[in-house]
Write a protein that holds these residues in place. Structure first.
Motif, mmCIF file in Angstrom:
data_model
loop_
_atom_site.group_PDB
_atom_site.id
_atom_site.type_symbol
_atom_site.label_atom_id
_atom_site.label_comp_id
_atom_site.label_asym_id
_atom_site.label_seq_id
_atom_site.Cartn_x
_atom_site.Cartn_y
_atom_site.Cartn_z
ATOM 1 N N TRP A 148 88.459 6.450 23.879
ATOM 2 C CA TRP A 148 87.976 5.735 22.690
ATOM 3 C C TRP A 148 86.889 6.525 21.973
ATOM 4 O O TRP A 148 86.745 6.394 20.746
ATOM 5 N N ASP A 149 86.126 7.327 22.688
ATOM 6 C CA ASP A 149 85.146 8.191 22.020
ATOM 7 C C ASP A 149 85.842 9.193 21.100
ATOM 8 O O ASP A 149 85.394 9.440 19.968
ATOM 9 N N GLU A 202 87.123 7.361 18.134
ATOM 10 C CA GLU A 202 86.017 7.044 17.232
ATOM 11 C C GLU A 202 85.640 8.250 16.383
ATOM 12 O O GLU A 202 85.302 8.104 15.190
ATOM 13 N N GLU A 203 85.699 9.427 16.966
ATOM 14 C CA GLU A 203 85.439 10.630 16.166
ATOM 15 C C GLU A 203 86.480 10.781 15.058
ATOM 16 O O GLU A 203 86.145 11.150 13.919
ATOM 17 N N GLU A 247 88.054 8.313 13.738
ATOM 18 C CA GLU A 247 87.749 7.256 12.778
ATOM 19 C C GLU A 247 86.639 7.693 11.822
ATOM 20 O O GLU A 247 86.696 7.414 10.619
ATOM 21 N N ARG A 248 85.620 8.337 12.343
ATOM 22 C CA ARG A 248 84.549 8.815 11.467
ATOM 23 C C ARG A 248 85.080 9.846 10.472
ATOM 24 O O ARG A 248 84.622 9.915 9.324
#
Length: 673
Positions: free
Chosen positions: A420-421, A424-425, A427-428
């Motif tokens: 998920w990290d 998330e990257e 996603e950013r």
């Protein structure tokens, strides 16, 4: 000519006062000085006396001090001694042994020499001295003269030694013993003689003290040697036990002071005790070192209990066969055990810490390798913004880098967290592109609806340079999220409309409920009620007649429920009132009431009746001569039907809650099943 200076004293200190100028000073004016004092005052060296009584000289300009008399001071002192001395008038003797001096008064100047001569001659011519003894005539022409004060002082002290003057004598006793000797006048000033005597007394006392110390030191050495020849005297021996043993020794009889002997003995005993303590300390340290070696050989664990370790130590052959372990107390053994256990605990904790550090290092390496695996999947395009875990799980489930991450707790991150990290990257990264897409939609004034297709959206994005270079997959993800957002908004609006509609229905229901002319009853119909509320805002807000009828039906249903409840309460109250008044029993009323079990027979009734009979018999025996009991209280006659109904009611009060509790438990159990 009379001097203008006069001498006075303040707090024991002499000062000088000028009667003309009214000035005061501590130093002696030159007018009042003797010729010798003037000679000494003209040079910078001044004589002083230390607190120990020793003279020293101080230079007023260079601030220098010395114990030796300076040459300048010696020369000034020699010049002052060569000055002409004042001549005293010869005394005139008269008949009868009396004497008189010249009619001219004796001149009392500040010359120390003249003052000393006058005092000596007064004593020499038969005057009574300060001790009350009549003096003898002395020949003052043969007085000894010394070049320096030190020589005269040494001669006077030598006189005191010859006369065996004791340090505890008074000055008057010393004068009587030495005044006839010519060396008595080696010092001219009586104050100097008394100071020399005091100095002599101090020196003699110091010498006596030194001799006493030397004697005591020699006696202590000899006494210790004597005591060492008696091995039966130990560190715990007392003086009353040792005295008969050593009183025949020559060293013992060398002193007559028994207190001194006891003191020397106590000092020797203190030395023996100190040596004994040192020996015990050495033996105890050796035993403790051996005990540590024994503990190391027992292979103890950090969690071993003292009771177990104590039995192991005492059963050791080396511990049982060596007598030096007898000097150790149980507390010493416990202390050695605690220190050994602490050492084992430190070793154990260090090993655990090393293992923990190794585990942390290994888990960090596994995490770094798994991150490399995720980076590879990301570079291959398998992990993007919005990617789900199940979409990549088939690709990593057999990879060693993923398998090594399973079960790790120390790193704090699971494989799913790290995945998920990465997402998330992504996603950013996509948020920047999404903002450009939103800007294009706003500039084009294009609204995405649930009916908009991806091809229409893609064609719109290709018309602007800001979104022309965005990959199609990214645009597809952004479009899908816009569609999801529209669906969520539509659902939210639908729920909001439903809540608003329910509130409007409740408002109309409340309006119908509170109608008073005429009020709503169970027999009312919607056609009769509708004209009464048609003009209200609550009626107009609802745009469907079905919704309005629904509000009316809720009111009618609630009114009917209230009427049914009221009727049930009325029937119940009438039935109870009839039974209390003795009316005939109606089987229909009994059918409506809950059925109850017939009360069981009381098995203790016979025992209660027997106890009552016994009490009655005892009371009869204790009563008066008649032997009669008081008349019993007769109960009020009651009908059998009424008693039966009351017992049933009491039983119902007790049993009914129990039945409802059982039903509730069975109902809950059925739902769980």
């Amino acid at each position: 000519m009379a001097s203008v200076w006069s001498q006075a004293e303040s707090n024991g200190r002499v000062y000088y006062y000028n009667t003309v100028t009214k000035a005061t000073q501590w130093t002696k004016p030159e007018e009042l000085m003797t010729p010798s004092e003037r000679a000494l005052a003209n040079q910078p060296w001044k004589q002083h006396t230390s607190p120990e009584g020793r003279p020293y000289w101080y230079h007023g300009e260079t601030k220098q001090t010395t114990w030796e008399m300076p040459e300048v001071y010696k020369n000034a002192l020699a010049q002052s001694s060569q000055l002409p001395k004042p001549q005293m008038p010869a005394p005139q003797f008269v008949a009868g042994g009396a004497h008189s001096f010249s009619s001219q008064p004796q001149q009392r100047d500040r010359d120390d020499y003249g003052e000393r001569i006058g005092q000596d001659r007064q004593i020499g011519y038969g005057q009574v001295d300060m001790n009350g003894a009549r003096g003898v005539t002395l020949d003052t022409q043969n007085d000894p003269n010394y070049a320096t004060f030190e020589e005269g002082e040494a001669a006077f002290i030598s006189l005191l030694r010859r006369q065996k003057v004791q340090p505890d004598w008074t000055w008057e006793q010393t004068m009587r013993a030495t005044i006839k000797d010519p060396q008595y006048r080696a010092l001219k000033d009586p104050k100097d003689r008394k100071a020399a005597f005091e100095k002599y007394a101090v020196e003699v006392r110091l010498q006596e003290k030194d001799r006493a110390k030397e004697r005591l030191a020699k006696l202590r050495t000899d006494f210790g040697t004597m005591l060492r020849r008696h091995p039966e005297i130990r560190h715990y021996t007392r003086w009353k036990t040792a005295r008969p043993i050593i009183e025949g020794e020559t060293i013992f009889r060398s002193t007559n002071d028994d207190t001194e002997r006891k003191q020397l003995f106590e000092e020797y005993i203190i030395e023996l005790k100190k040596a004994h303590v040192e020996q015990e300390a050495v033996a105890r340290k050796s035993a403790m070192d051996e005990l540590v070696q024994i503990l190391m050989g027992l292979d103890l664990e950090p969690y071993t209990r003292w009771a177990e370790a104590d039995s192991m130590i005492r059963s050791d052959n080396k511990f049982q066969g060596d007598s030096k372990f007898l000097t150790l107390s149980k507390s010493d053994i416990l202390t050695a055990f605690e220190n050994h256990i602490k050492s084992l605990e430190r070793t154990f904790n260090d090993e655990r810490q090393r293992e923990k550090n190794s585990k942390v290092r290994r888990e960090r390496q596994n995490r770094d390798r798994f991150l490399d695996l995720l980076s590879e999947l990301r570079a291959a395009g398998k992990i993007k913004a919005g990617t789900k875990w199940m979409s990549i799980y088939p690709d990593i489930k057999d990879d060693a880098r993923y398998i090594n991450m399973l079960g790790q707790r120390g790193s704090g991150s699971t494989p799913l967290d790290l995945f998920w990290d990465v997402v998330e990257e992504e996603e950013r990264t996509i948020r920047i592109v999404r903002n450009d897409v939103y800007d294009v939609l706003e500039d084009k004034r294009y609204e995405v609806t649930p009916k908009t297709t991806f091809q229409e959206f893609l064609a719109l994005m290709s018309t602007d340079r800001r979104t022309l270079s965005i990959p199609e997959d990214t645009l597809s993800l952004i479009f899908a999220r816009l569609q999801e957002k529209l669906v969520r908004k539509s659902e939210h609006d639908q729920h909001a409309n439903e809540r608003h509609q329910r509130r409007n229905i409740d408002a109309l229901r409340s309006k119908i409920k509170h109608l008073s002319n005429p009020p709503v009853t169970a027999s009312s119909t919607w056609e009769t009620v509708r004209p009464q509320v048609a003009h209200t805002e609550e009626f107009k807000v609802l745009d469907s007649d079905d919704l309005r009828r629904q509000a009316f039906e809720k009111v009618i249903r609630r009114v009917r429920e209230k009427e049914d409840d009221h009727a049930d309460r009325e029937r119940s109250s009438h039935g109870k009132r009839d039974r209390r008044n003795g009316y005939a029993y109606d089987p229909r009323d009994h059918a409506r009431e809950p059925r109850h079990r017939t009360p069981e027979l009381d098995i203790y009734e016979a025992e209660r009746r027997k106890a009552m009979a016994d009490r009655e018999r005892v009371y009869s025996s204790k009563s008066g001569a008649t032997g009669l009991s008081p008349p019993p209280i007769m109960p009020v006659p009651r009908s059998r039907e009424r008693d039966r109904h009351e017992s049933e009611n009491e039983e119902a009060i007790v049993i009914r809650p129990m039945i409802w509790s059982i039903r509730l438990v069975l109902l809950c159990a059925g739902r769980k099943m």
